[in-house]
Design a protein around this motif. Structure first.
Motif, PDB file in Angstrom:
ATOM      1  N   ASN A   1      39.900 -23.477  -9.660  1.00  0.00           N
ATOM      2  CA  ASN A   1      40.210 -24.021 -10.977  1.00  0.00           C
ATOM      3  C   ASN A   1      39.212 -23.521 -12.017  1.00  0.00           C
ATOM      4  O   ASN A   1      38.216 -22.877 -11.691  1.00  0.00           O
ATOM      5  CB  ASN A   1      40.290 -25.556 -10.931  1.00  0.00           C
ATOM      6  CG  ASN A   1      38.950 -26.216 -10.692  1.00  0.00           C
ATOM      7  OD1 ASN A   1      37.953 -25.761 -11.208  1.00  0.00           O
ATOM      8  ND2 ASN A   1      38.941 -27.284  -9.925  1.00  0.00           N
ATOM      9  N   ALA A   2      39.480 -23.801 -13.258  1.00  0.00           N
ATOM     10  CA  ALA A   2      38.692 -23.236 -14.356  1.00  0.00           C
ATOM     11  C   ALA A   2      37.263 -23.762 -14.391  1.00  0.00           C
ATOM     12  O   ALA A   2      36.366 -23.102 -14.908  1.00  0.00           O
ATOM     13  CB  ALA A   2      39.375 -23.541 -15.684  1.00  0.00           C
ATOM     14  N   ARG A   3      37.024 -24.935 -13.859  1.00  0.00           N
ATOM     15  CA  ARG A   3      35.681 -25.517 -13.926  1.00  0.00           C
ATOM     16  C   ARG A   3      34.742 -25.018 -12.835  1.00  0.00           C
ATOM     17  O   ARG A   3      33.538 -25.173 -12.932  1.00  0.00           O
ATOM     18  CB  ARG A   3      35.773 -27.038 -13.827  1.00  0.00           C
ATOM     19  CG  ARG A   3      36.453 -27.649 -15.016  1.00  0.00           C
ATOM     20  CD  ARG A   3      36.482 -29.124 -14.905  1.00  0.00           C
ATOM     21  NE  ARG A   3      37.204 -29.691 -16.032  1.00  0.00           N
ATOM     22  CZ  ARG A   3      37.313 -30.969 -16.255  1.00  0.00           C
ATOM     23  NH1 ARG A   3      36.786 -31.827 -15.422  1.00  0.00           N
ATOM     24  NH2 ARG A   3      37.974 -31.412 -17.297  1.00  0.00           N
TER      25      ARG A   3
END
Length: 52
Positions: free
Chosen positions: A2-4
């Motif tokens: 995911n982006a985080r």
């Protein structure tokens, strides 16, 4: 992934690097003190408390 995740990994890496640097500084301080006086547990406690 995911982006985080990349941000989290960078933050964790910086934290680990800072902990390593702090530990190395502590060892240097202790080695200097050991060269000048007999090391006691109280001296280690003083050095540790100065990091907080």
């Amino acid at each position: 992934m995911n982006a985080r995740q990349p941000c989290r990994e960078r933050r964790q890496r910086r934290y680990r690097e800072q902990c390593k640097i702090d530990f190395e500084i502590r060892l240097l301080k202790l080695s200097i003190l050991r060269g000048h006086e007999k090391m006691t547990r109280a001296t280690e406690d003083i050095i540790d408390s100065s990091r907080e």
